[in-house]
Scaffold this active site. Structure first.
Site: not given
Length: 818
Positions: A224, A258, A550
């Site tokens: 990255h 960012y 379930d």
């Protein structure tokens, strides 16, 4: 009993956080080993930019990050702060992103994350470097911020050592010592370290380390890009060397970027480049490791950063006066679904995994792991991060690479809840697949199965139904993605006529042997000791009485049960509880078999001529099963219905699947039979009050709170979780909402408010063709009465709904028992 000896492999942010959490709870015989020097070990932590932000599509990941913020804020280090709560600011430069920020604001509201949506002017006031003319607005989260990762490591390690933990650097672990299926220690290059428990916190080396114990840890190390600019004139002298940053974390996700400050310079992270998988076996560990030079910091590739720089200068024009001064391609771990990986090795007791954990979630993962290891049950629901959540086919190397690469690409993408994976596809298809293709099926993928969502062949049916007065909601562009009004017509036709549903992807186990009944009695809440041919709906709980799953269990012979389950986690749970005497055999029979759901008021008219079985109520009652034939196909018939209509689940071998489909469809033609898809199926099950495990209820909920206390037999001698039920309260319960606006459509995870105060969140939702309104499930305060009005925030719209008792359709069960 003395606390066990624990060896943690990896002294990064996860390993040190875990040592701190374990020793704080009294497990003080902890040794942390790392192949690198302490504490700049050369892994991802050593170069991590330190962004910590809580809001996430996943409730679990949000909770993990929220604890990380809380804990890091309390840490002390002699060099200064471990966490700087600068806040976070996500920008929208497109209308699509602005809508997405409203969805994120909804997630934050539903999970108690402080936030507010702000306009362009306020964005510019908070972050003066931006060109406000490019910005439509932003999402401000004031409690997010920067972690000084290495300080957080050292602070937590110091606390753990003060309680007795030992940290040893430059100790490469080359093997795990085991005997009789249990951990005995680890072997390093200098000797053996005894241990009762070994925890793999090796970061992007996790997959390689897992192979040493026969475990597939599905992650891919990816590079990255991170770059740091030259000094910015307007920021000179603003941030002291101690403070380092004062502007919020800035995220420009429209272009995968960012930003965070480094004094008077700006750090830029970029996810918009091509995926760069890294071969960690070729990383250099011979060179001396420091914060500047480490094996996880690969050489920067400027060409991959060109677009990032252009978009950065457009958003932050002053940076155009400078340049990128330094950069690197740092290795991080990515998984097929973007979530961390936690849990204990099923076949090697005492070997635990905490991998693919970013700084953002590190302390939360460590706390949850410590609870899990010590108490036997994690404090929050972790099914989305469980080591065994993936299907076997998803653990192939090529699948892990393809899916993890897509996770990298989508880090900052606007992802719709029904966006479909691009690759791999058609890994698992039912025997009916070619017939479904011929009917124009639009397929959704889940668990690597191709599942029809709706059928284009039913478009003439839609036109007919609309002409007859069927209401079709006008969906906004977001809700209309991966959806068709055909699905509404399919649901309506199931209620009025008959439809078939491909239930093949429903996970099926075969549980057999002389101990099978006793095991089911131990693991489930309902009474399993019923006659051959019985079908029982039941739950599996954890030690604290929370709903794990379930099941629908059919007793086919005295010692043979077919179990309808929810996925790999159920197989893992049952496997871990198999008796040691070999009296029970568990097999996953899903891919070897197939299933058609035949449901609707005309279902008996379709099926009766095809089978010698007596399909009357006296012949095959509701929740009973039998073996017979349909045409020439041997089948197991179960009179159950997840859509709340008369009908059967019809099971046969995969080899006989096509013949079964053809026989049923031919017999159904005079009765107007159609094939229907998952969207119709989902809306019908919500109308009928049926829950979806993992979506509507998790271990954080009791059966009674989920509206499933009818499946619990407290008169049984004992079952797992029984003793905890009597002591466990329920501040909220799952309720049905009926929207008052006939145009309302929601998709799930939206916040629910009463008089403007958020009190809960939606789990599932669907448009009900039967009542002509959107219905949804939501977790709401226990004391909120039927008839109460609530507000739901959906993007930029506010809807109202009324709390309604369920099931909304056929509460008397007349249709299903006719």
């Amino acid at each position: 009993m003395a606390a066990p000896k624990v060896v943690i492999v990896g002294a990064g942010i996860v390993g040190t956080s875990l040592a701190d959490e374990l020793t704080a709870r009294g497990w003080t015989d902890v040794t942390v080993l790392d192949r690198g020097p302490l504490f700049a070990t050369g892994g991802s932590t050593s170069h991590a930019p330190g962004l910590v932000f809580a809001t996430n599509p996943s409730k679990t990941m949000t909770e993990l990050a929220s604890y990380t913020i809380e804990k890091f804020s309390s840490l002390e280090h002699p060099d200064g702060w471990c966490f700087n709560p600068l806040g976070g600011l996500e920008l929208a430069t497109t209308p699509e992103r602005w809508e997405d920020l409203h969805r994120k604001a909804g997630w934050a509201a539903a999970r108690g994350v402080e936030h507010r949506l702000v306009d362009a002017a306020e964005c510019a006031a908070m972050y003066p470097l931006i060109d406000r003319d490019l910005v439509l607005g932003g999402l401000h989260t004031p409690n997010d911020g920067l972690a000084k990762a290495m300080r957080a490591v050292e602070a937590q390690a110091a606390r753990a050592m003060s309680r007795g933990a030992v940290f040893r650097g430059e100790q490469e672990v080359i093997d795990v010592v085991e005997a009789n299926g249990e951990v005995r220690g680890v072997r390093t290059t200098t000797g053996v370290v005894d241990a009762d428990i070994v925890v793999c916190c090796t970061g992007f080396w996790g997959r390689e380390f897992g192979r040493r114990v026969g475990l597939t840890i599905p992650l891919v190390p990816m590079a990255h890009q991170y770059a740091i600019t030259t000094a910015i004139d307007s920021r000179r002298g603003v941030n002291s060397a101690l403070a380092e940053a004062s502007l919020p974390i800035l995220r420009h996700q429209d272009h995968d970027l960012y930003y965070r400050e480094h004094g008077d310079r700006v750090g830029i992270g970029y996810y918009g480049h091509r995926p760069m998988p890294s071969d960690v076996g070729n990383l250099d560990y011979e060179t001396k490791i420091s914060l500047d030079e480490m094996p996880s910091k690969l050489m920067f590739t400027p060409d991959d950063f060109d677009d990032a720089w252009q978009h950065t200068v457009a958003l932050l024009p002053e940076l155009g006066n400078g340049k990128v001064e330094e950069g690197f391609n740092g290795i991080f771990s990515f998984t097929p679904d973007g979530h961390s990986i936690m849990g204990e090795h099923r076949d090697l007791a005492g070997f635990w995994v905490a991998e693919a954990v970013w700084v953002t979630h590190s302390a939360g993962v460590a706390k949850t792991m410590a609870e899990w290891m010590i108490d036997g049950t994690p404090g929050i629901d972790v099914h989305e991060t469980d080591l065994y959540r993936f299907e076997d086919e998803a653990l192939r190397d090529d699948v892990i690479l393809a899916t993890s690469s897509q996770s990298f690409v989508e880090v900052y993408d606007i992802v719709h809840p029904h966006d479909q994976r691009k690759a791999p596809r058609n890994v698992r298809t039912s025997p009916f697949h070619d017939r479904e293709v011929n009917l124009g099926a639009e397929f959704w993928e889940s668990g690597l199965w191709e599942r029809p969502a709706w059928f284009e062949a039913n478009r003439p049916l839609l036109e007919q139904k609309v002409a007859d007065g069927l209401q079709i909601p006008q969906r906004d562009p977001w809700a209309a993605r991966h959806w068709s009004p055909i699905a509404v017509a399919e649901a309506a036709h199931t209620r009025s006529h008959v439809a078939v549903y491909d239930m093949t992807p429903l996970t099926r186990f075969e549980l057999s042997g002389p101990g099978a009944l006793a095991l089911l009695q131990q693991l489930t809440t309902n009474n399993m000791d019923k006659s051959v041919g019985s079908v029982t709906y039941t739950l599996m709980l954890d030690d604290k009485g929370g709903v794990r799953s379930d099941l629908t269990v059919a007793r086919l012979t005295d010692n043979l049960f077919q179990v309808g389950a929810n996925g790999p986690l159920d197989f893992d749970w049952i496997t871990r509880h198999l008796p040691a005497d070999g009296s029970v055999t568990l097999r996953d029979i899903t891919t070897a078999t197939c299933c058609l759901g035949l449901w609707g008021p005309l279902a008996r008219d379709v099926l009766a001529p095809l089978t010698p079985a007596d399909l009357t109520n006296d012949g095959l009652r509701y929740f009973r099963a039998m073996t017979t034939t349909v045409g020439a196909v041997p089948v197991t018939l179960m009179r159950v219905s997840y859509v709340g209509e008369l009908g059967w689940e019809i099971y046969t071998s995969a080899a006989n699947g096509r013949a079964l489909w053809d026989a049923v469809m031919a017999a159904g033609e005079p009765h107007g039979i159609i094939a229907a898809g998952r969207i119709a199926f989902n809306s019908l099950r919500i109308e009928k009050g049926y829950r979806s495990a993992g979506t509507d209820m998790t271990i954080e909920h009791t059966p009674a709170a989920a509206g499933l206390d009818f499946a619990v037999r407290m008169s049984k001698d004992d079952f797992l979780g029984k003793s905890a039920l009597a002591e466990r309260g329920a501040p909220s319960r799952l309720r049905t909402l009926r929207f008052t606006d006939h145009a309302a459509v929601v998709l799930g995870k939206e916040p629910v408010a009463v008089n403007g105060a958020v009190v809960g969140y939606i789990t599932s939702a669907g448009w009900s063709a039967t009542v002509g309104a959107c219905l949804a499930y939501a977790w709401l305060p226990t004391d909120l009465a039927d008839g109460s009005q609530v507000e739901i925030s959906y993007q930029t719209t506010q809807y109202t709904a009324v709390v309604t008792s369920d099931p909304v359709v056929d509460p008397e069960m007349a249709r299903i028992r006719k």
